[in-house]
Motif scaffolding. Structure first.
Motif, PDB file in Angstrom:
ATOM      1  N   LEU A  30      -3.621 -19.038 -10.595  1.00  0.00           N
ATOM      2  CA  LEU A  30      -2.880 -17.934 -11.206  1.00  0.00           C
ATOM      3  C   LEU A  30      -3.042 -17.927 -12.718  1.00  0.00           C
ATOM      4  O   LEU A  30      -2.969 -16.887 -13.352  1.00  0.00           O
TER       5      LEU A  30
ATOM      6  N   LYS B 209      -2.696 -13.356 -26.581  1.00  0.00           N
ATOM      7  CA  LYS B 209      -2.073 -14.512 -25.923  1.00  0.00           C
ATOM      8  C   LYS B 209      -0.764 -14.108 -25.223  1.00  0.00           C
ATOM      9  O   LYS B 209      -0.507 -14.479 -24.071  1.00  0.00           O
TER      10      LYS B 209
ATOM     11  N   ARG C 267       4.760 -14.044   2.204  1.00  0.00           N
ATOM     12  CA  ARG C 267       3.430 -14.628   2.137  1.00  0.00           C
ATOM     13  C   ARG C 267       2.771 -14.209   0.832  1.00  0.00           C
ATOM     14  O   ARG C 267       2.716 -13.025   0.507  1.00  0.00           O
ATOM     15  N   VAL C 268       2.298 -15.184   0.067  1.00  0.00           N
ATOM     16  CA  VAL C 268       1.706 -14.891  -1.249  1.00  0.00           C
ATOM     17  C   VAL C 268       0.326 -15.529  -1.334  1.00  0.00           C
ATOM     18  O   VAL C 268       0.024 -16.478  -0.598  1.00  0.00           O
ATOM     19  N   PRO C 269      -0.529 -15.016  -2.227  1.00  0.00           N
ATOM     20  CA  PRO C 269      -1.877 -15.584  -2.389  1.00  0.00           C
ATOM     21  C   PRO C 269      -1.804 -17.035  -2.851  1.00  0.00           C
ATOM     22  O   PRO C 269      -0.749 -17.490  -3.308  1.00  0.00           O
ATOM     23  N   PRO C 270      -2.909 -17.772  -2.756  1.00  0.00           N
ATOM     24  CA  PRO C 270      -2.897 -19.172  -3.202  1.00  0.00           C
ATOM     25  C   PRO C 270      -2.378 -19.277  -4.632  1.00  0.00           C
ATOM     26  O   PRO C 270      -2.683 -18.427  -5.471  1.00  0.00           O
ATOM     27  N   ILE C 271      -1.585 -20.322  -4.886  1.00  0.00           N
ATOM     28  CA  ILE C 271      -0.881 -20.388  -6.162  1.00  0.00           C
ATOM     29  C   ILE C 271      -1.761 -20.936  -7.272  1.00  0.00           C
ATOM     30  O   ILE C 271      -1.757 -20.443  -8.392  1.00  0.00           O
ATOM     31  N   ILE C 272      -2.562 -21.947  -6.969  1.00  0.00           N
ATOM     32  CA  ILE C 272      -3.439 -22.495  -8.009  1.00  0.00           C
ATOM     33  C   ILE C 272      -4.480 -21.435  -8.382  1.00  0.00           C
ATOM     34  O   ILE C 272      -5.010 -20.747  -7.532  1.00  0.00           O
TER      35      ILE C 272
ATOM     36  N   LEU D 237       0.221 -14.184 -21.232  1.00  0.00           N
ATOM     37  CA  LEU D 237       1.422 -14.831 -20.689  1.00  0.00           C
ATOM     38  C   LEU D 237       2.250 -13.848 -19.863  1.00  0.00           C
ATOM     39  O   LEU D 237       2.895 -14.226 -18.890  1.00  0.00           O
ATOM     40  N   ALA D 238       2.211 -12.572 -20.256  1.00  0.00           N
ATOM     41  CA  ALA D 238       2.980 -11.551 -19.534  1.00  0.00           C
ATOM     42  C   ALA D 238       2.162 -10.932 -18.413  1.00  0.00           C
ATOM     43  O   ALA D 238       2.603  -9.979 -17.781  1.00  0.00           O
ATOM     44  N   ARG D 239       0.995 -11.459 -18.155  1.00  0.00           N
ATOM     45  CA  ARG D 239       0.089 -10.963 -17.103  1.00  0.00           C
ATOM     46  C   ARG D 239      -0.247  -9.484 -17.321  1.00  0.00           C
ATOM     47  O   ARG D 239      -0.285  -8.695 -16.394  1.00  0.00           O
TER      48      ARG D 239
END
Lengths: 483, 100
Positions: free
Chosen positions: B98, B12, B91-96, B16-18
């Motif tokens: 993640l 977990k 410019r970043v990838p779509p946020i939803i 959270l820390a990717r």
């Protein structure tokens, strides 16, 4: 207005329990932890530096003015200023380049205050803490700039690191009107103490509402957090909708899920944004790059004594001078527009405060500004009204002329317009003529039909070309009827 | 090894820390974190009543700067170092998505 605020709000027997979290951007020159400008509306990504961008090795240094403004605001809402520390709130989001937000967690700078609404209802304030703002995302593709369905996002870090104070109320609010009054009052205080320009439309003041419902006397229900509430009016609408939604669910036998919901101004509903992360998931820990903030008593007292007279006290002064209640609409409007001092100046110049209050309030309703007339000129005008030399309608015309000329002699203008106090016998003659000309209206009026009064008064006003005092005409008609 | 933390809890925290961990890495991290928690347990075993928790190694307080503007970084230079940029913005990838 006071009745509206104190009035009960219930929906099918349930009451709402509301706490508000208000974020305000502090009116500093620079950011909370770095020396880039804190300025709204600049070209994207022009107010950035290594700390703002979270570049490796960059270290935050606290802005003294941000601390001072947080103290001003905290003391203005009766908080205790205490030793405080910063913590890292860890989460991933593109508008947060460090992957954590520096905030205050278990040791906020201000705690345990309160704010009194104009009608006297007290809302507790749990805390007010310092934190940094995030960058601003623009969602490209999809529909209407919404996050859902967007193809990519563009980030501007000008706002990242701008100092914020988050003011957390206790869950004391029970009606939409109280919520709106709380936000309005807080905004007035923020502006008065110079902590923030508190413009909801520019996002320098943002409101999140924690809403739950319960049967009176029962335990608190599960709450939902409503975001994207961008005006005082929306605050009232959003929490009312949300409370009704929750009551509907409970009545249908469903349970409320703790979640974050998004207020949609156009459809007037709230929508699920995400289920609430546990506080643990942010893995707060002490920010090792910043030391303790522990304002000494001398600093705290210096700030306390430098606070201006706050809006609540100004309303009391204005109310006392004008014979109104402190929560009367005219008092609220005129103080909110910072014109209370002007009304008091008119009174100090020998004018009538109550009439001045009416003129200033009406000028705001009509022109959006106060009459640009020296206090002494308005003082003369109100004196003439009180002494019966001018009717309210005539006074308004003279005032318009005074304002157009940036001042002048009220008496001379009134004389030039031929406004002279009407001789009592002249008025009586006109009233008798009106009665004789409209026997039917007179009969109706005498038999108790109040509506018939309008025709009679109107005839006198017409005959006098608007110079008769409507109140005097009505009084005279009453006297004739009762004779 | 002690079992002060479960592989599930480590998974977990990793999420959270990717951090993407293989099964072996997960087990390894679980061991290491358990050992660290053992060290904290040693401290917990001491009688620390009356000792103020230390949040910072130095007793310094109130380190602040004056509210004075300084030069900013050059936008073009900064954006040139970003993976993608558009309209003066990152410019970043779509946020939803993640979180998924």
């Amino acid at each position: 207005m006071s009745d509206a605020i104190t009035s009960e709000w219930t929906f099918r027997g349930y009451e709402m329990v509301v706490g508000l979290e208000v974020h305000v951007e502090l009116a500093t020159r620079t950011k909370l932890f770095s020396a880039s400008p804190n300025r709204f509306g600049d070209e994207p990504n022009t107010n950035i530096d290594p700390v703002t961008l979270g570049l490796p090795g960059a270290l935050p240094v606290l802005n003294r003015q941000a601390v001072e403004l947080a103290m001003r605001l905290g003391l203005a809402v009766n908080c205790t200023v205490q030793r405080s520390t910063f913590a890292r709130k860890n989460y991933f989001y593109p508008d947060m380049p460090k992957a954590y937000q520096i905030s205050q967690y278990d040791e906020p700078i201000c705690i345990d205050g309160w704010l009194d609404l104009p009608d006297g209802f007290r809302v507790g304030i749990e805390r007010a803490h310092l934190e940094e703002d995030t960058g601003k995302s623009t969602h490209v593709g999809g529909t209407g700039g919404r996050i859902h369905g967007s193809e990519h996002s563009l980030i501007d870090f000008n706002r990242a690191g701008v100092p914020l104070v988050e003011i957390v109320s206790r869950p004391d609010i029970r009606t939409p009107e109280q919520a709106k009054a709380y936000v309005s009052e807080l905004r007035a205080i923020l502006v008065a103490v110079g902590a923030s320009d508190a413009k909801m439309e520019e996002g320098s003041m943002r409101v999140d509402a924690n809403v739950s419902v319960r049967l009176p006397g029962a335990e608190f229900g599960t709450r939902c957090e409503i975001k994207n509430v961008n005006s005082v009016r929306s605050v009232g609408r959003a929490i009312e909708y949300e409370a009704q939604r929750q009551v509907g669910m409970l009545e249908a036998g469903e349970s409320i899920r703790q979640e974050t919901r998004h207020w949609d101004e156009t459809d007037g509903r709230t929508h699920t944004l995400r289920s609430k992360e546990d506080a643990d998931d942010y893995r707060y820990f002490q920010e090792p790059d910043l030391v303790v903030v522990d304002p000494d008593p001398e600093w705290i007292e210096r700030v306390r004594f430098s606070l201006p007279v706050l809006p609540a006290a100004r309303r009391v002064l204005l109310a006392a001078a004008t014979g109104q209640r402190p929560d009367a609409e005219a008092i609220l409007v005129v103080t909110d527009r910072d014109q209370d001092a002007y009304v008091l100046a008119v009174a100090a110049a020998g004018g009538d405060a109550s009439r001045a209050l009416v003129h200033v309030k009406e000028a705001f309703a009509d022109e959006g500004a106060r009459p640009s007339v020296p206090a002494a000129a308005l003082a003369t005008l109100t004196r003439m009204e009180i002494d019966g030399e001018l009717t309210a309608t005539q006074a308004k015309q003279v005032l318009a002329e005074l304002a157009a000329g940036g001042g002048g002699d009220a008496r001379a203008i009134a004389a030039a317009k031929g406004f002279e106090a009407m001789d009592a016998s002249e008025l009586e003659t006109m009233v008798d003529a009106a009665i004789a000309a409209q026997p039917e209206a007179w009969a109706k009026y005498c038999s108790g039909e109040g509506k018939a009064l309008g025709a009679l008064v109107g005839a006198v006003m017409k005959e006098s070309r608007g110079q008769a005092d409507g109140k005097a005409v009505t009084a005279l008609l009453e006297r004739r009827r009762d004779a | 090894m002690s079992d002060r933390i479960t592989p599930e809890a480590v998974a977990k925290v990793a999420k959270l820390a990717r951090l993407s961990l293989s099964d072996d890495e997960l087990l390894h991290a679980t061991h290491q974190l358990s050992d660290m928690l053992d060290h904290f347990a040693d401290i917990d075993a001491l009688d620390l009543d009356g000792v103020t928790p230390m949040t910072h190694p130095t007793p310094i307080a109130n380190v602040m700067r004056e509210d004075i503007e300084m030069d900013c970084l050059d936008r073009d230079e900064v954006l040139a170092a970003a993976p993608a940029a558009e309209d003066g913005r990152f410019r970043v990838p779509p946020i939803i998505g993640l979180d998924d």
